[in-house]
Design a protein around this motif. Structure first.
Motif, PDB file in Angstrom:
ATOM      1  N   TYR A 284       0.845  -1.198   0.000  1.00 30.78           N
ATOM      2  CA  TYR A 284       0.000   0.000   0.000  1.00 30.78           C
ATOM      3  C   TYR A 284       0.884   1.252   0.000  1.00 30.78           C
ATOM      4  O   TYR A 284       0.669   2.188  -0.778  1.00 30.78           O
ATOM      5  N   HIS A 291       1.287   9.637  -3.534  1.00 33.45           N
ATOM      6  CA  HIS A 291      -0.004  10.237  -3.172  1.00 33.45           C
ATOM      7  C   HIS A 291       0.051  10.735  -1.730  1.00 33.45           C
ATOM      8  O   HIS A 291      -0.134   9.965  -0.784  1.00 33.45           O
ATOM      9  N   ARG A 294      -2.618   9.883   0.920  1.00 34.33           N
ATOM     10  CA  ARG A 294      -2.805   8.502   1.354  1.00 34.33           C
ATOM     11  C   ARG A 294      -1.666   8.018   2.267  1.00 34.33           C
ATOM     12  O   ARG A 294      -1.365   6.823   2.336  1.00 34.33           O
ATOM     13  N   PRO A 408      -7.138   5.689   3.189  1.00 35.16           N
ATOM     14  CA  PRO A 408      -6.130   5.744   4.259  1.00 35.16           C
ATOM     15  C   PRO A 408      -6.804   5.773   5.623  1.00 35.16           C
ATOM     16  O   PRO A 408      -7.984   6.142   5.736  1.00 35.16           O
TER      17      PRO A 408
END
Length: 531
Positions: A284, A291, A294, A408
């Motif tokens: 992840y 990003h 996130r 997130p």
């Protein structure tokens, strides 16, 4: 034909263990078998690795992972995987560990239903480690595995050992000591090929496989290559098609969007999917490294009850049971805490709560890292899963869309959490460079996935900038450099695993953390320094 590298030939100590060469493992026929696997699989493997890089470039440019429109028919149509062998019908507790002789014996004797012998994240892939592991597993399959400790204690495999499942390395990792036609072989094919060549017939005769765990897959095409490799091996070894069975670890973010497709690609030999939670968190972080919206909090707060991980595990259960495959739960990394009963009780309580969550959600089994945790996990699954598995729990209530799978979680970054990431990344990397892939740190049995989470989080926190601790102190490179220097000094002055390679590990982590782009895997640059 597969050959040993010139470095190996020039330095025969590399192929010696206790004074005996590995000629019993690296036989001419075994090397010819490896060469055949390489020539058939290598072009596709390289194309798949290129596709990974292209996919990541899209994510770095702002795209987000999602379900594939071109495979919608696979997700929506009705089909099942092949029947699951009797030996794997009950997998309620599995133990994992490296392919070291004593650990294999203890794991097989642990009372777990399955032992996953690991050539990947809990092993440091020195050539000696890998070939010793092949020899150890061959002896285990043949019933001759024994170990005598320096103190004279003898270890042997007892009656009713755990079913053996082997995890080769991921598609991305090389084995620099074996080349074919001047090309470096994939570590995955060396691990798989040698184990299959030496053990497939004996295991098939006893209806015990061979069985495999497949790591780090990102797409259905990568699963399809494994299916081709296994079919090729079955043909070369004279085994019926579909003899080899596979459980796939869903431990990358791209793979969670292709779980139906991965099972479909392996439907003649797929047994199930596994929630490889720690590598999944790392993936992840890596996939969404560009990003800023996130970012995740410190890893101690990223637990399986946060929404994106809960969605992942429940979607995996739903997917597997719809297809007649097992949904395996994740790892309990705790180890016994000697001399502190209160701390030990708290650790075991965490294990029980985690396993209760898994069995009540519908998982068919779970993982532990230490034999002492087998009865703890077994008790939870015995009480809440009276049947051999939970294929009847379909979880039709689960609806996990793209946004749920990448949302997130909230949380904070504490000074202690930051410092712990620095310490764990350093200590694990240093121990890995000494040849240890499974390292006890702060009462947890850590493997490469934990170090990957730690160093990936550090990179993100530092490179996205303007982040602060709760007391508003800045998170910056000066803080990282100071913490790393302090932990390096403490490790060098200790008798802990990795003390001798602390400076090398610190230099590597400095380069990776200061780099403009997050490196894909810690183990790739570290492999060049592995003894």
């Amino acid at each position: 034909m597969a050959v040993l590298s010139e470095k190996l030939v020039a330095q025969p100590a590399w192929i010696l263990a206790d004074g005996a060469a590995y000629r019993d493992i690296l036989t001419p026929d075994a090397l010819a078998f490896l060469a055949h696997l390489h020539r058939c699989a290598e072009p596709k493997r390289q194309a798949l690795l290129k596709a990974r890089r292209q996919r990541q470039a899209r994510y770095d440019a702002g795209a987000l992972p999602d379900f594939r429109p071109d495979t919608q028919a696979i997700r929506e149509s009705d089909w099942l995987v092949a029947p699951i062998p009797a030996a794997l019908q009950d997998r309620r507790v599995e133990i994992t560990g490296p392919v070291e002789r004593k650990m294999i014996i203890n794991a097989l004797n642990s009372g777990a239903k399955v032992f996953m012998a690991d050539f990947e994240d809990s092993s440091a892939p020195s050539f000696a480690n890998q070939l010793d592991g092949q020899r150890n597993l061959r002896d285990a399959v043949n019933g001759t595995l024994e170990y005598r400790s320096p103190e004279g204690k003898e270890y042997r495999v007892g009656a009713n050992p755990a079913v053996l499942v082997v995890r080769p390395r991921g598609w991305h990792l090389p084995e620099r000591h074996v080349t074919v036609d001047g090309e470096t072989m994939a570590g995955a094919l060396v691990d798989f090929g040698l184990y299959a060549f030496h053990n497939a017939h004996a295991l098939h005769k006893r209806e015990l496989g061979p069985y495999f765990y497949l790591p780090k897959l990102e797409a259905m095409e990568e699963a399809a290559l494994w299916d081709e490799v296994m079919a090729l091996a079955e043909d070369e070894l004279g085994l019926p098609l579909g003899t080899m069975k596979a459980t796939v670890l869903i431990e990358t973010l791209p793979a969670v969007f292709q779980m139906h497709e991965i099972l479909h690609a392996l439907r003649g030999r797929a047994v199930g999917l596994n929630c490889g939670r720690w590598d999944y968190i790392f993936s992840y972080l890596k996939t969404l490294r560009g990003h800023r919206d996130r970012l995740l909090p410190e890893r101690g707060q990223v637990v399986m009850t946060v929404p994106f991980l809960k969605s992942y595990s429940e979607l995996l259960i739903q997917t597997c049971h719809r297809r007649g495959a097992f949904a395996m739960g994740g790892m309990a990394a705790q180890i016994p805490i000697k001399g502190d009963d209160d701390a030990n009780d708290k650790a075991l309580a965490k294990v029980r709560a985690d396993k209760l969550r898994e069995v009540q959600a519908g998982h068919d089994g779970t993982w532990v890292a230490h034999p002492a945790l087998v009865p703890v996990a077994m008790d939870i699954f015995d009480r809440h899963m009276p049947t051999p598995n939970q294929l009847h729990v379909l979880r039709d209530d689960v609806s996990a869309d793209r946004d749920a799978l990448i949302a997130p979680c909230g949380g904070t970054i504490s000074r202690a959490g930051f410092d712990n990431n620095v310490e764990v990344a350093l200590r694990y990397t240093a121990a890995w460079l000494e040849g240890m892939g499974c390292v006890p740190i702060h009462n947890l049995m850590e493997d490469a996935a934990t170090a990957e989470i730690a160093r990936a989080q550090l990179w993100q926190w530092l490179h996205h900038g303007s982040l602060e601790f709760p007391d508003h102190a800045p998170i910056d490179f000066a803080l990282f450099d100071h913490a790393l220097a302090a932990h390096t000094h403490r490790l060098q002055q200790s008798e802990l695993p990795g003390a001798r390679r602390a400076a090398d590990a610190a230099e590597l982590l400095t380069a990776l953390t200061h780099a403009d782009q997050l490196g894909d895997f810690l183990t790739l640059p570290a492999y060049a320094q592995l003894a």
